[in-house]
Design an enzyme around this catalytic site. Sequence first.
Site, short mmCIF file in Angstrom:
data_model
loop_
_atom_site.label_atom_id
_atom_site.label_comp_id
_atom_site.label_asym_id
_atom_site.label_seq_id
_atom_site.Cartn_x
_atom_site.Cartn_y
_atom_site.Cartn_z
N GLU A 1 0.85 -1.18 0.00
CA GLU A 1 0.00 0.00 0.00
C GLU A 1 0.89 1.24 0.00
O GLU A 1 0.95 2.00 0.96
CB GLU A 1 -0.93 0.00 1.22
CG GLU A 1 -2.03 1.02 1.09
CD GLU A 1 -2.74 1.24 2.40
OE1 GLU A 1 -3.94 0.96 2.48
OE2 GLU A 1 -2.09 1.70 3.35
N GLU B 1 4.33 8.12 -4.16
CA GLU B 1 5.22 7.40 -3.25
C GLU B 1 6.08 6.36 -3.97
O GLU B 1 6.67 5.49 -3.34
CB GLU B 1 4.42 6.73 -2.13
CG GLU B 1 3.81 7.73 -1.16
CD GLU B 1 3.24 7.07 0.08
OE1 GLU B 1 3.47 5.85 0.26
OE2 GLU B 1 2.59 7.76 0.87
#
Length: 641
Positions: free
Chosen positions: A150, A159
């Site tokens: 995640e 990210e």
Amino acid sequence: MFQLKLNPLTGDSEWVVIEEEDSGKQTTPKALLATTSYIDMLNDTRRNRAFRLAIDKTITKPCHVLDIGAGTGLLSMMAARAMGLADLEGSVGSEGMVTACESYLPMVKLMRKVLRANGMDRKIRVINKRSDELEVGMDIPFRADVLVSEILDSELLGEGLIPSLQHAHEKLLVENPKTVPYRATIYGQLSEPFKIFDFDFWRRPESSRETELHIKASNDGTIHAIISWWILQLDKEGTIFYSTVPKWIERPVTKEIQSSFLGSQNWCDHWKQSVWFAPGTGVSVLRDEEVKLHAVHTETRIAYKFMTSPHMKDVNHHDFDARDSQILLSPERCALYGDSSWRCLMLNAIRRAMQHRVFPLCLVADDSIFLTVAVARLSKNSNVIPLFPGLGKRGSQYLQAVAKANGYTMDRIEIIKKKDLQVTLHEPCQRKVDLMVAEPFYYGNDSVLPWNNLRFWQDRTLLDSILSTDVLIMPCRGLLKACAMYLPDLWQSRCCLQKIEGFDHSMANSVLGACGNLPASEEIPFLPFFVWQCGEVKTLSETVTILEFDFSKPMSPCSGKAQVRFREAGICHGFAVWIDWVMDAEDNASIISTGPDERHWKQAVKLLRKPEEVNGGDFSTEIKAFFDPTDGDLTIQHVFS
């Protein structure tokens, strides 16, 4: 072990010692993780349940599971339990194994505590590395059959999702692996929602793609922005979903999402929708007109371009490196600079400060290009020294571009580093500073507590010897203000962790900065938030001034207290605390407030351990505050009566 920590008053990075776990001491300084969104994410029950259901459905037999960006190890423990490893005695063999990869050392140390508390420390192998540093045969014995991960931000890609997946598929995963999530889809909206890009976790993604979208306008008007969000399909069959869809969209936007859709309708802070602003003043459209939109993504971001006329058919690729020559400000800072009331207040304060100065020497103590240009422009005889502690050379380059665009020279602006300033101004025949100004604003420090902006007061203190005896400091004073707030969503999102899908996380509370239901022995941290963005909010009391900072004098300890009277009944979850900046001592109207009603600044929030039911009228609480200049900390105590 060591960890870098920023000193808010000096702007310097300091090495903080992190004790080893076996020493029995506190292993992770609270401040390093209290301002992150980890606890908010772990309090997101819909997210946790969606991942647990998908992992239980995907992992049905012993295999090798790789968890990238493992955090506290929650997904790793779910995977181990799904394989039945939690029921085995002792260490597990190679037939069924979980590898938890986490690069951030404080989180690794916390994860080990969580695993140990849940009896999983011998079931899950923890590796403190970036996933693209892992090698089969050295870090892991063989390729993984399943990937759980995640590593998502609000835009999805920020990210490092794409490069992480690319490396994992090339080096760490078997061919055709199982993955949780299975797919992510980005949607956008001008009028009706539309699909932009799909990203499959189960196969290697491309570094960049582009697409042309044809969108029908539902009304006449001007397109000012594109709102985007994402939907995770967590299982292969398409029965378990999680989304950051906006609350105004009442139903799923894809046909395959059925009644098991697990949306994120409850307020949370860890993911939001993304906004991409249209160029200029926007794009005008008519009802039923087709809008052509060109979308492109790189490894880390997405951008768009409108094509609303025939001559715009040829679309150039976006030059993402062009932004390196610009200064990127937060949306709130851009909005502030676009606020004519704020600009007029600042300009009038500068005019008054310089009206009796013939050849003023002005020091801009922070990263305010606005003040640098304003002082140079308003006083033709002024000399300006901007310190630009965060901008550095970029500030100088931007000033030169501004000067060129507006047809004036830089001959009255000289950028000097703070460490060289005292030496330069102590030379023979050098003048002293007549005016020291700040917004205050420090580039890259948009998520700090209000009193961390007192850094310019620290500089005023250190540079006292080069200030003239009648120097004017702007702002001249700071008023620490507070009010009681109803904050149910924020309080719940920062509540102490207990069992998360059956796994104990209570040992993570002090490290992650939990507030709600925190034991009396633990100190509740101040947290920086845009209060107006924190879900349901309401002011319950009058606004009070707790203490005053006098910037005309060197920095010193400050303390004060005030009685907060509640103006209506309700549930109090905490206090919002901020600073009002007094720009001109002789003009009571020249005050810039940064309170909850102002959307350009973050406030400090001090949540209560337990929500307090309050009555209006005579019901009150006393607040005491103490500011310690040695470390920039502010402590607040309150007693309900």
